[in-house]
Design a protein around this motif. Structure first.
Motif, mmCIF file in Angstrom:
data_model
loop_
_atom_site.group_PDB
_atom_site.id
_atom_site.type_symbol
_atom_site.label_atom_id
_atom_site.label_comp_id
_atom_site.label_asym_id
_atom_site.label_seq_id
_atom_site.Cartn_x
_atom_site.Cartn_y
_atom_site.Cartn_z
ATOM 1 N N ARG A 63 0.835 -1.211 0.000
ATOM 2 C CA ARG A 63 0.000 0.000 0.000
ATOM 3 C C ARG A 63 0.864 1.253 0.000
ATOM 4 O O ARG A 63 0.622 2.189 -0.767
ATOM 5 N N TYR A 64 1.873 1.285 0.869
ATOM 6 C CA TYR A 64 2.749 2.458 0.904
ATOM 7 C C TYR A 64 3.483 2.660 -0.421
ATOM 8 O O TYR A 64 3.727 3.789 -0.824
ATOM 9 N N PHE A 66 0.797 8.258 -0.135
ATOM 10 C CA PHE A 66 1.984 8.019 0.695
ATOM 11 C C PHE A 66 3.260 8.161 -0.129
ATOM 12 O O PHE A 66 3.246 7.959 -1.337
ATOM 13 N N PHE A 70 6.824 6.405 -0.349
ATOM 14 C CA PHE A 70 7.497 5.198 0.109
ATOM 15 C C PHE A 70 8.837 5.503 0.781
ATOM 16 O O PHE A 70 9.288 4.777 1.639
ATOM 17 N N VAL A 98 8.995 5.416 4.651
ATOM 18 C CA VAL A 98 8.848 4.136 5.352
ATOM 19 C C VAL A 98 10.197 3.713 5.924
ATOM 20 O O VAL A 98 11.243 3.878 5.288
ATOM 21 N N TYR A 112 6.160 4.839 9.641
ATOM 22 C CA TYR A 112 5.932 5.814 8.581
ATOM 23 C C TYR A 112 6.050 7.195 9.211
ATOM 24 O O TYR A 112 5.341 7.498 10.174
#
Length: 81
Positions: free
Chosen positions: A10-11, A17, A19, A22, A72
């Motif tokens: 998903r990220y 979002f 990435f 992360v 995150y």
């Protein structure tokens, strides 16, 4: 509960979002405390049972079951009990 793999996917693919924000902490035997962390910018592939990390110009494969924590923007969003 969402799996670590589903959360990372998903990220990676959701435009809401970034990435690169992360941070994944995983079991890495031989590392200090047997843990290493990697930012989203160093993850080069999310495979079916593993992810690949770019380390010193080579890809290192890490199975998802070794993930202990995903953050995150500095906030823990997933943690293995």
């Amino acid at each position: 509960m969402r799996t670590s793999q589903a959360l990372l996917l998903r990220y990676r693919h959701d435009p809401a979002f970034e990435f690169s924000r992360v941070l994944v902490t995983y079991v890495d035997r031989g590392a200090p405390g047997d843990l290493s962390s990697v930012g989203g910018g160093e993850i080069v592939r999310l495979g079916p049972g593993f992810f690949d990390v770019l380390r010193e110009e080579r890809a290192v494969t890490v199975p998802y079951h070794r993930i202990r924590k995903i953050s995150y923007d500095g906030v823990v969003v997933w943690e293995k009990e």
